[in-house]
Write a protein that holds these residues in place. Structure first.
Motif, PDB file in Angstrom:
ATOM      1  N   ARG A  98       0.861  -1.187   0.000  1.00  0.00           N
ATOM      2  CA  ARG A  98       0.000   0.000   0.000  1.00  0.00           C
ATOM      3  C   ARG A  98       0.893   1.230   0.000  1.00  0.00           C
ATOM      4  O   ARG A  98       2.118   1.127   0.092  1.00  0.00           O
ATOM      5  CB  ARG A  98      -1.031  -0.016   1.146  1.00  0.00           C
ATOM      6  CG  ARG A  98      -0.632  -0.669   2.414  1.00  0.00           C
ATOM      7  CD  ARG A  98       0.510  -0.029   3.122  1.00  0.00           C
ATOM      8  NE  ARG A  98       0.277   1.387   3.332  1.00  0.00           N
ATOM      9  CZ  ARG A  98       1.202   2.283   3.595  1.00  0.00           C
ATOM     10  NH1 ARG A  98       2.488   1.934   3.684  1.00  0.00           N
ATOM     11  NH2 ARG A  98       0.916   3.559   3.771  1.00  0.00           N
ATOM     12  N   GLY A  99       0.258   2.422  -0.077  1.00  0.00           N
ATOM     13  CA  GLY A  99       1.026   3.648  -0.277  1.00  0.00           C
ATOM     14  C   GLY A  99       1.080   3.908  -1.775  1.00  0.00           C
ATOM     15  O   GLY A  99       1.414   3.004  -2.552  1.00  0.00           O
ATOM     16  N   ALA A 100       0.750   5.152  -2.160  1.00  0.00           N
ATOM     17  CA  ALA A 100       0.556   5.432  -3.585  1.00  0.00           C
ATOM     18  C   ALA A 100       1.741   5.006  -4.470  1.00  0.00           C
ATOM     19  O   ALA A 100       1.551   4.276  -5.455  1.00  0.00           O
ATOM     20  CB  ALA A 100       0.233   6.914  -3.762  1.00  0.00           C
TER      21      ALA A 100
ATOM     22  N   ALA B 169       5.840   2.778   2.050  1.00  0.00           N
ATOM     23  CA  ALA B 169       4.793   3.215   1.121  1.00  0.00           C
ATOM     24  C   ALA B 169       5.350   3.432  -0.285  1.00  0.00           C
ATOM     25  O   ALA B 169       4.617   3.863  -1.183  1.00  0.00           O
ATOM     26  CB  ALA B 169       4.163   4.506   1.627  1.00  0.00           C
TER      27      ALA B 169
ATOM     28  N   ARG C 156      -7.543  -0.268  -6.734  1.00  0.00           N
ATOM     29  CA  ARG C 156      -7.826   0.831  -5.796  1.00  0.00           C
ATOM     30  C   ARG C 156      -8.019   2.105  -6.618  1.00  0.00           C
ATOM     31  O   ARG C 156      -7.247   2.358  -7.547  1.00  0.00           O
ATOM     32  CB  ARG C 156      -6.686   1.019  -4.785  1.00  0.00           C
ATOM     33  CG  ARG C 156      -6.525  -0.159  -3.817  1.00  0.00           C
ATOM     34  CD  ARG C 156      -5.582   0.176  -2.688  1.00  0.00           C
ATOM     35  NE  ARG C 156      -6.222   0.973  -1.647  1.00  0.00           N
ATOM     36  CZ  ARG C 156      -5.548   1.523  -0.628  1.00  0.00           C
ATOM     37  NH1 ARG C 156      -4.245   1.366  -0.524  1.00  0.00           N
ATOM     38  NH2 ARG C 156      -6.190   2.219   0.284  1.00  0.00           N
TER      39      ARG C 156
ATOM     40  N   GLN D 115      -1.962   2.409   9.881  1.00  0.00           N
ATOM     41  CA  GLN D 115      -0.685   2.489   9.167  1.00  0.00           C
ATOM     42  C   GLN D 115       0.338   3.304   9.954  1.00  0.00           C
ATOM     43  O   GLN D 115       1.548   3.079   9.822  1.00  0.00           O
ATOM     44  CB  GLN D 115      -0.874   3.118   7.776  1.00  0.00           C
ATOM     45  CG  GLN D 115      -1.685   2.289   6.801  1.00  0.00           C
ATOM     46  CD  GLN D 115      -3.138   2.694   6.819  1.00  0.00           C
ATOM     47  OE1 GLN D 115      -3.676   3.124   7.830  1.00  0.00           O
ATOM     48  NE2 GLN D 115      -3.817   2.544   5.691  1.00  0.00           N
TER      49      GLN D 115
ATOM     50  N   THR E 255       8.224   9.399   1.198  1.00  0.00           N
ATOM     51  CA  THR E 255       8.010  10.790   0.775  1.00  0.00           C
ATOM     52  C   THR E 255       7.945  11.702   2.013  1.00  0.00           C
ATOM     53  O   THR E 255       8.876  12.446   2.268  1.00  0.00           O
ATOM     54  CB  THR E 255       6.736  10.924  -0.076  1.00  0.00           C
ATOM     55  OG1 THR E 255       5.609  10.466   0.679  1.00  0.00           O
ATOM     56  CG2 THR E 255       6.852  10.144  -1.373  1.00  0.00           C
TER      57      THR E 255
ATOM     58  N   ALA F 198       0.670  11.966  -0.184  1.00  0.00           N
ATOM     59  CA  ALA F 198      -0.508  12.247  -1.020  1.00  0.00           C
ATOM     60  C   ALA F 198      -0.803  11.044  -1.894  1.00  0.00           C
ATOM     61  O   ALA F 198       0.116  10.342  -2.337  1.00  0.00           O
ATOM     62  CB  ALA F 198      -0.259  13.467  -1.894  1.00  0.00           C
ATOM     63  N   ASP F 199      -2.085  10.840  -2.126  1.00  0.00           N
ATOM     64  CA  ASP F 199      -2.511   9.806  -3.082  1.00  0.00           C
ATOM     65  C   ASP F 199      -2.833  10.403  -4.437  1.00  0.00           C
ATOM     66  O   ASP F 199      -2.761   9.730  -5.459  1.00  0.00           O
ATOM     67  CB  ASP F 199      -3.706   9.035  -2.532  1.00  0.00           C
ATOM     68  CG  ASP F 199      -3.246   8.117  -1.420  1.00  0.00           C
ATOM     69  OD1 ASP F 199      -3.135   8.598  -0.274  1.00  0.00           O
ATOM     70  OD2 ASP F 199      -2.915   6.950  -1.712  1.00  0.00           O
TER      71      ASP F 199
ATOM     72  N   ASN G 230      -5.406  12.356   0.637  1.00  0.00           N
ATOM     73  CA  ASN G 230      -4.475  11.524   1.406  1.00  0.00           C
ATOM     74  C   ASN G 230      -5.313  10.763   2.430  1.00  0.00           C
ATOM     75  O   ASN G 230      -6.538  10.947   2.515  1.00  0.00           O
ATOM     76  CB  ASN G 230      -3.395  12.401   2.069  1.00  0.00           C
ATOM     77  CG  ASN G 230      -2.251  11.563   2.636  1.00  0.00           C
ATOM     78  OD1 ASN G 230      -1.707  10.710   1.926  1.00  0.00           O
ATOM     79  ND2 ASN G 230      -1.886  11.784   3.881  1.00  0.00           N
ATOM     80  N   LYS G 231      -4.656   9.930   3.180  1.00  0.00           N
ATOM     81  CA  LYS G 231      -5.349   9.060   4.143  1.00  0.00           C
ATOM     82  C   LYS G 231      -6.367   9.827   4.989  1.00  0.00           C
ATOM     83  O   LYS G 231      -6.094  10.949   5.430  1.00  0.00           O
ATOM     84  CB  LYS G 231      -4.291   8.402   5.027  1.00  0.00           C
ATOM     85  CG  LYS G 231      -4.799   7.506   6.133  1.00  0.00           C
ATOM     86  CD  LYS G 231      -5.711   6.395   5.650  1.00  0.00           C
ATOM     87  CE  LYS G 231      -5.113   5.589   4.530  1.00  0.00           C
ATOM     88  NZ  LYS G 231      -6.082   4.617   3.946  1.00  0.00           N
TER      89      LYS G 231
HETATM   90  O1  MRU Z   1      -4.450   3.168   2.328  1.00  0.00           O
HETATM   91  P1  MRU Z   1      -2.966   3.402   2.168  1.00  0.00           P
HETATM   92  O2  MRU Z   1      -2.165   2.801   3.275  1.00  0.00           O
HETATM   93  O3  MRU Z   1      -2.478   3.007   0.791  1.00  0.00           O
HETATM   94  O4  MRU Z   1      -2.823   4.988   2.273  1.00  0.00           O
HETATM   95  C1  MRU Z   1      -1.543   5.549   2.169  1.00  0.00           C
HETATM   96  C2  MRU Z   1      -1.529   7.029   2.227  1.00  0.00           C
HETATM   97  O5  MRU Z   1      -2.551   7.676   2.338  1.00  0.00           O
HETATM   98  C3  MRU Z   1      -0.210   7.683   2.016  1.00  0.00           C
HETATM   99  O6  MRU Z   1      -0.083   8.846   2.773  1.00  0.00           O
HETATM  100  C4  MRU Z   1      -0.066   8.046   0.529  1.00  0.00           C
HETATM  101  O7  MRU Z   1      -0.362   6.934  -0.271  1.00  0.00           O
HETATM  102  C5  MRU Z   1       1.292   8.541   0.202  1.00  0.00           C
HETATM  103  S1  MRU Z   1       2.501   7.261   0.329  1.00  0.00           S
HETATM  104  C6  MRU Z   1       4.007   7.929  -0.036  1.00  0.00           C
END
Ligand code: MRU
Length: 359
Positions: free
Chosen positions: A50-52, A185, A96, A218, A191, A258-259, A269-270
């Motif tokens: 997980r993590g963008a 991530a 996702r 997380q 990041t 950020a996603d 973001n989360k």
């Molecule tokens: O649901 P997740 O664990 O994938 O969410 C992750 C986040 O929101 C992170 O902050 C985002 O993906 C940036 S990761 C460098």
């Protein structure tokens, strides 16, 4: 600095993308081989990876592994190869919806081989006369090179984000972060945690406050784990303690990941990031989004157009408990992300520098 365990890597010998199963952290460091597109899809969906950025890298490598198997099993011609790559890219994109890095990575992969698609009859004939370019084996090599480029660029970009972000830090500062935007991530280094790692490597002492990040934790399971492993001073908070920590004057700066960053700067973001940004504004604390350019989505005009993933209600009612902690059948609202409006964001820390208004 001790590195956290590797997030993922390509295992050529076994035709697998090997990922660290993040659902088992911090108790267990266990790796899982993904050998099909379906396994990659499931691993992304179920948050094993997980993590963008890490999702994007997994999709790119997963696409390559799938196509390698496809060539071995079906011996396709060039056209069939191109059609299948496009189909699998679109399929992986459905795992996702919010992190744009996923669609970005599969697009970069498909674009790398696209010049060999949609040719006129004459062009196709000419291309087929040029085996060095058009044969599936060559296209496969292009896909592997492209996926590895995405992987390596991610680590390099994160290091640049770290160097740029570290210029905002001074010894003794308190930093608050939400969720996990660290090495775990990404393909490595992270990041939002990259500036912290960079400053820590320079010998700067810092205090990090990690929100636990309900409901999947997380922050507690991953951010606390990787910062502690690296020897960074980290204090874990329940999400509802962040305001108190800010009111105490312990937080000098906030870094989040950020996603997806929309064209106007609104940032998904989360879930919980929006609340942190609102509190930061109240207490006059600078709030920075740390993200590579691959997270900026010019095709999405504002945060309103960002699709927010809704997840299983059981993550809220049952996940961490020996028995359910809510009445059976209760309605649950479980969005995975929220959108922080651009006006609450002090700046964006990217691989190309810190972007401050006016943009
Ligand atoms: O649901 P997740 O664990 O994938 O969410 C992750 C986040 O929101 C992170 O902050 C985002 O993906 C940036 S990761 C460098």
């Amino acid at each position: 600095m001790q590195q956290p365990p590797r997030t993922l890597y390509l295992d050529d010998a076994n035709d697998a993308v090997v990922i660290l199963d993040q659902t088992r952290l911090p108790a267990e460091v266990a790796y899982v081989p993904l050998t099909t597109a379906e396994e990659a899809w499931r691993a992304i969906k179920d948050l094993l990876v997980r993590g963008a950025p890490a999702i994007g890298v997994t999709a790119a490598l997963g696409l390559y592994i799938h196509m390698k198997r496809f060539v071995q099993e079906k011996s396709p011609d060039t056209d069939a190869f191109l059609i299948e790559a496009k189909r699998v890219g679109a399929y992986l994109n459905t795992s996702r919806p919010t992190a744009v890095n996923l669609q970005w990575a599969t697009k970069v992969m498909c674009d790398a081989i696209a010049p060999y698609a949609n040719k006129t009859e004459e062009e196709t004939y000419n291309t087929k006369q040029s085996p060095a370019y058009a044969q599936p084996a060559t296209l496969l090599q292009i896909l592997r090179d492209t996926a590895m480029q995405i992987y390596n660029d991610d680590i390099n970009n994160n290091r640049s984000i770290g160097q740029h972000g570290a210029t905002l830090l001074k010894p003794g500062m308190g930093i608050l972060t939400h969720c996990n935007a660290g090495a775990l991530a990404t393909a490595g280094y992270g990041t939002a945690l990259a500036p912290i790692y960079c400053a820590h490597e320079q010998g700067m002492s810092l205090r990090v406050y990690a929100d636990e990040t309900r409901p999947v934790l997380q922050g507690a399971r991953l951010t606390a784990f990787e910062l502690q492993t690296a020897g960074v001073d980290v204090t874990l908070l329940c999400d509802n303690m962040a305001a108190t920590v800010m009111a105490n004057g312990w937080v000098d700066i906030i870094f989040v990941g950020a996603d997806r960053v929309a064209a106007n700067g609104d940032t998904a973001n989360k879930i919980g990031t929006l609340g942190v940004a609102i509190m930061a504004k109240h207490y006059g604390i600078p709030f920075y989004v740390c993200a590579p350019f691959s997270t900026i989505d010019p095709a999405t005009p504002t945060g309103r157009e960002i699709i927010i993933e809704q997840r299983d209600p059981a993550e809220v009612t049952d996940l961490w408990y020996a028995q359910p902690m809510a009445p059976a059948g209760v309605k649950v609202y479980n969005p995975s992300f929220d959108v922080t409006p651009a006006e609450l964001i002090t700046g964006y820390i990217t691989e190309n520098g810190v972007l401050l208004p006016p943009f």
